[in-house]
Structure formats: C-alpha cells, structure tokens
Design a protein around this motif. Structure first.
Motif, PDB file in Angstrom:
ATOM      1  N   PHE A   1       1.192   5.484  -0.413  1.00  0.00           N
ATOM      2  CA  PHE A   1       0.584   6.815  -0.469  1.00  0.00           C
ATOM      3  C   PHE A   1       1.629   7.732  -1.085  1.00  0.00           C
ATOM      4  O   PHE A   1       2.525   8.197  -0.382  1.00  0.00           O
TER       5      PHE A   1
ATOM      6  N   LYS B   1       0.872  -1.174   0.000  1.00  0.00           N
ATOM      7  CA  LYS B   1       0.000   0.000   0.000  1.00  0.00           C
ATOM      8  C   LYS B   1       0.906   1.220   0.000  1.00  0.00           C
ATOM      9  O   LYS B   1       1.736   1.413   0.884  1.00  0.00           O
TER      10      LYS B   1
ATOM     11  N   LEU C   1     -12.080  -1.347   3.929  1.00  0.00           N
ATOM     12  CA  LEU C   1     -12.267   0.102   4.014  1.00  0.00           C
ATOM     13  C   LEU C   1     -11.356   0.842   3.052  1.00  0.00           C
ATOM     14  O   LEU C   1     -11.518   2.027   2.824  1.00  0.00           O
ATOM     15  N   SER C   2     -10.371   0.139   2.531  1.00  0.00           N
ATOM     16  CA  SER C   2      -9.391   0.807   1.689  1.00  0.00           C
ATOM     17  C   SER C   2      -8.824  -0.243   0.732  1.00  0.00           C
ATOM     18  O   SER C   2      -8.758  -1.425   1.073  1.00  0.00           O
TER      19      SER C   2
ATOM     20  N   CYS D   1     -10.339  -5.072   6.187  1.00  0.00           N
ATOM     21  CA  CYS D   1     -11.757  -4.865   6.489  1.00  0.00           C
ATOM     22  C   CYS D   1     -12.543  -4.313   5.302  1.00  0.00           C
ATOM     23  O   CYS D   1     -13.730  -4.035   5.429  1.00  0.00           O
TER      24      CYS D   1
END
Lengths: 368, 248
Positions: free
Chosen positions: B17, B15, B56-57, B54
C-alpha cells in the motif's frame, strides 16, 4: 437467478420485520400528507383585520358589519391612508386589510359596480389564500342580498393583492415537496443504512466472499426500495388527488417516469453514502444532514428559493430534489409535457450517473 | 485425492500500500484437510493475506492458487470453493435459524431440496432442531458461533477461512467449537484459521507466525517449540513478536 431471488427475499424479511423501517416506509408518507394537508385546510377564526374605509357610507358600514359578524374576522384597526398598510403588516398582528373605494354607495348605484380591495400578508401564503377566499365569499353573499328584487344587478368587485409573496407559490407545493422528501428518505436513507448495516454486522464480508458478484449484491439491496418507493409515490399522488384535490394536469405516465428517475437518483445517492460510511450511525447522520435537511429547507419545498440569499440560491442548484420539485410542479399543476422540463430531467440523469460513477470508483479503490 | 494434495499454494506474494509493505514475500502451501494456523500480532499483515486468498483484494505480485484456481484470473471459481467466517459470526439477527441457512445455501447455488435435507442434517448434528424457527437474536453466543461455522461450510467448500472465530467466547465453548473444526478437517475440508489464543495454536496441524509482513516461522507446534526451546506456543509467539515494529 435463484440466488438473486433468495437475496431479495432476505431483504424483504429485513424490511418487514423491522418496525422502524415499516414506520418510515408506510407511516411517514401518510402522516406527512395529512399533516401538511390539514394544516393548509384549517378554518379561519378571529383573523385580525384592519379597514381603510374611504367611503364611510351605509354600504361600507354594512359590509364591514357582515365581515366582522361572520366570526372569521375581527376588526382591530381603522386606517387613514394606504401608506400605513406596510407598517401594519410588518407589526404582524393584522393579516388582512380591507380597502373600500371612495363613494362606494354612489358608484354602486350610478355605475352598478363598486370596488373593494383585499390586501393580505402572504408571508404565510396558505392562510392568505384562505382569507381571500373567505372574504370573497362573504362579499358575494352580501352582493346577492342587495340585489334581491332589483332589475339591474349591482356588483361589488373584490380585488385581492398579496403582500410579500405575490404569486402565492406554495399552495399546492406540499404534495411535490412531500413526494421529494419521502422518496429521498426511503430510497437514499434506507438503502444507505441497510448497506451500512451489512458492513457493520460483518455480513457484507461474507456476501463479498460468496459467488454473488458486487453488482448482484447492490441490485439486491436496492431493488426492494425501488419497488417500495414507487408504491409510496403512487400513495402520495393518490392521497393528494383524492383527499386534497391536488390535480395531475399533465401526463400521468410522464409523472411516473420522472418519479422513477428520481428514485434511481436517490438510490445512487444512498449507495454512495453507504460506500463512505462505516456503520449505520454514520450513514444515518450523513443522510439526515446531507440529504433530509437540504431537501426540506433548500429545495423550495417550504421556503421559496427566490427569497433566499444569493449564495443559498446558487447552492440550491446542487440539491437534486429542487429539480424534481420543479418537474412535479410543472407536470401536476401546469400540465406541461417533457418539452418544458427536459432540462431539469437531464440534470437529474446527469446527477444519477455522477453518483453511480463516484460509488464505483470508491468501490474499486477498496478492492484495489 | 492423495494426502499430499495442496489446496493453497502461495509463492512470493507481495502486497504493498504505497510505501508500506503489508505482505512481504510470503510463500507457503497448505494440504487438503489440514488445519493451518495463521498467527501474528495485529498489524502483522494477516488480514491482508486472508483477503487476497479469499479473492477480496488483489496481490501486488506473486503466484497464488486457492483450491487450484488462480486468484488473479479465476476469482469466481475461487469464491465458489471457499467458505468464510469472521469473528462477528455474520448471521442475520432478524432472520430465523432456518432462513439463515436457506439464504447462505441459496447464494452458493444449492437447490431447494439440497438445502432442506442438509439443513435437517445440520440441525440434528448441532442439536438445534428445536431452534429452527427462532430468530438468531434469541440464540446464545456459543450457538451462534457453531451455527455460523456450519453455515460457512454448508456448501462443502474445499477450504474454510476462519478469521478469529473464537473471539469473545468462553473456553468451554471454544473447546466445543474446535471439535467442529476437527470434524470438518476429517471430512476433507481444509481449515485456515487465525487466532489470538495460543492454546488454540496447539490444536493446529501446522502454524505460521507472521511478523512485520513476513512469515518468520512455519512448522508443527511441536517442532516450533523445540526450535525455540520453549514449553508452549505463547513463548514461541512472544520471542518472535518481540522484534516486531508494526504492532498496532
């Protein structure tokens, strides 16, 4: 669907169990209307009046006597010429100037008509309007008195002129203004706070992790406020009509449709505010300063937009309630149909889509 | 349902950013019923990883399956089969105990009858029957925490994610809380837990320790202690975290 109903139920519990919410929802509209309504309807007492008597005969003396003995007006100055009027008003104490034409008595007898002019300081338009009405009432009474037993009635004609605010724009303005303020408050501020609260308490995370999709969550959050705002709109219009006689000359259905449109807009603003605020405090501050103050000050609710400096006039165009107030005024007071307010309506629709789009974008970046 | 069934499979998860890599090549598997400790200093990338698991992302890349479902394409199914509890305990303070249970049961699609019978069972078990109609705001912290956990597994999820579930709670209550976690694990619910308390790490079946977005250690607490030649998990954690650069 069952999930959604459960969600709605919970939202209503939140609202009905929170005294502050209930107060804002139901106490505030009523208090505001009564406050504004009765401020407008207060009786006059000892309003300072100046007289410019060109006639100085028995009729003019008697008229002045009638007016000052009514208790509503108090003679404080005798003027010599009309040029003084402006200066007298600007000093601020004198609110009304009575101008009596030369040879009032002679004109009455010869032409059966005499003229009196009423000048008022209309920077406070509501009071100015009252003053004119009172004076005209007194003059009418006097007129009846002198006509008693006469065959050709004599008439004293009173013409009024408002200084500083000639069209007397804001007399009935308080109902549309309160409507815009309350709907903005209930829809935008309360939704943004209620969404921000879920974020702050961490329950938003739980909701997002649950099988409810984001659209259901948002709809569940805003639906109760849509209903409550609509009830508020009805209460405000009803109170305006039954207590203060503010008319609804145009189509009631159109009025309601425009109100729902404005509620949608306010809700989308509320959602947008909640996407940019981390907690309830931030949501509250944003709503207060970005919504409430402009709604009250820049929308034309209290201060006429025409009298604002040019930059503020331009700025007022992006204040949604400005357009809503124009729409309300047109439907309620002028009785026009959609053909006269389609432009304002389109602006509201465009703003609604704009805010929904912004919120969606914000939401997506958060999810990535 | 054999013992080896893997309910979480993560393979080469990244992941990013911008320039920052929050999760750098994570790979691990968690078995059914296991208590999996997910440790790391603040800023090590734990929260990012949990959010991805979960649903969410989205991850930047990698193969991730939770409860047998793909986190890219089957998010709804993932969500239906997990429970989640954060350190905020996340109950509605202005709703009663029962209303909270009913609400959370409702959003997971449980029927009214199911909710009623399971709520009774749960309140009996937690000895909270007397508080059924009390507002959450009137409950002590320890009760809220237990209730929040029970609500998180109310719909019988495959996996429950606990994000620092014991923050701000005294040691005795923490110990009681862990009894609930063991119960859930015995009932076949996989427990994925993050914590700051190293004594809690000892309670886990297996522990992973993240440093700077990478998993630096993953094994049972006993083996980790042996591997680093130390007496407790605290020292294991310190010897790993000492080299971190991303600590907040």
């Amino acid at each position: 669907m069952n999930r959604f109903i459960g969600f709605l139920k919970k939202e209503f519990y939140h609202i009905f169990r929170d005294k502050r919410s209930m107060l804002i929802l139901f106490g505030m509209p009523i208090v505001q209307i009564l406050l504004f309504g009765y401020v407008i309807n207060t009786d006059l007492k000892d309003v300072q009046m100046a007289v410019l008597d060109h006639s100085k005969d028995e009729y003019s003396a008697e008229i002045i006597n009638k007016i000052t003995s009514s208790g509503y007006f108090k003679l404080t100055e005798n003027l010599e010429s009309l040029e003084e009027a402006d200066a007298v008003f600007r000093k601020g104490n004198v609110k009304v100037i009575l101008v009596i034409e030369p040879d009032l008595g002679k004109n009455l007898i010869k032409n059966t008509a005499g003229n009196i002019q009423i000048l008022t300081d209309a920077s406070d338009p509501n009071t100015a309007n009252l003053e004119v009405n009172y004076l005209q009432g007194i003059l009418q009474n006097y007129n009846l008195e002198i006509n008693r037993g006469k065959q050709t009635p004599l008439s004293i004609q009173a013409k009024s002129r408002m200084y500083f605010n000639a069209n007397l724009e804001s007399v009935f303005m308080f109902i549309p203004g309160i409507m815009a303020t309350i709907l903005m408050l209930v829809s935008a501020m309360m939704t943004s706070i209620s969404i921000a609260r879920e974020k702050e308490l961490g329950t938003m995370e739980i909701l997002l992790v649950s099988p409810l999709n984001p659209l259901q969550i948002i709809l569940g959050k805003v639906a109760p406020y849509l209903v409550l705002s609509f009830i508020n709109a009805l209460v405000i219009i009803g109170m305006g009509y039954f207590i203060f006689g503010v008319p609804v000359l145009g189509s009631f259905a159109l009025l309601m449709a425009e109100s729902v449109l404005f509620i949608f807009l306010a809700l989308s603003i509320g959602i947008f505010i909640s996407t940019v605020s981390k907690n309830q405090q931030v949501a509250m501050m944003l709503s207060m300063f970005a919504l409430m103050l402009p709604t009250i000050i820049l929308s034309g609710f209290i201060f006429p937009i025409r009298n604002m400096p040019i930059p503020l006039q331009v700025f007022s165009n992006i204040i949604p309630p400005k357009w809503f107030i124009i729409i309300l005024k047109n439907i309620m007071l002028k009785g026009v149909g959609i053909e006269y307010i389609w432009k304002e309506t389109l602006i509201l629709i465009a703003m609604t889509f704009g805010f929904i789009g912004l919120s969606l974008k914000k939401f997506k970046t958060r999810l990535e | 349902m054999n013992e080896k069934e893997k309910v979480i499979r993560v393979k080469n998860m990244y992941k990013k950013f911008g320039d920052f890599t929050a999760n750098n090549d994570l790979s691990f598997e968690v078995s059914k019923g296991e208590i999996f400790g997910f440790l790391g200093a603040n800023g090590a990338g734990k929260t990012t990883a949990i959010k991805i698991l979960c649903g969410l992302s989205f991850p930047t890349s990698g193969e991730i399956k939770v409860a047998g479902f793909d986190v890219y394409t089957e998010r709804e199914s993932v969500k239906r089969n997990i429970g989640y509890m954060s350190q905020k305990f996340s109950l509605y303070e202005d709703l009663t105990v029962f209303e909270n249970i009913r609400f959370y049961g409702g959003i997971y699609g449980l029927s009214k009858a199911e909710i009623n019978s399971k709520a009774d069972e749960l309140l009996d078990k937690l000895d909270l029957q007397h508080a059924r109609n009390k507002m959450i705001s009137a409950l002590p912290l320890g009760w809220k925490q237990k209730l929040a956990f029970s609500v998180a597994i109310f719909h019988n999820p495959e996996i429950v994610f606990l994000d620092e579930p014991t923050g701000g709670v005294d040691p005795v209550t923490r110990r009681q809380f862990w009894d609930l976690i063991y119960d859930a694990s015995r009932a076949g619910i996989t427990v994925f837990v993050t914590t700051h308390y190293m004594d809690e790490a000892e309670y886990c079946d297996r522990v992973s320790i993240m440093v700077d977005g990478k998993i630096e250690a993953l094994d049972t607490p006993e083996k980790l202690k042996k591997q680093f030649n130390v007496d407790d998990m605290d020292q294991v954690f310190l010897s790993l975290a000492r080299h971190a650069t991303n600590i907040e």
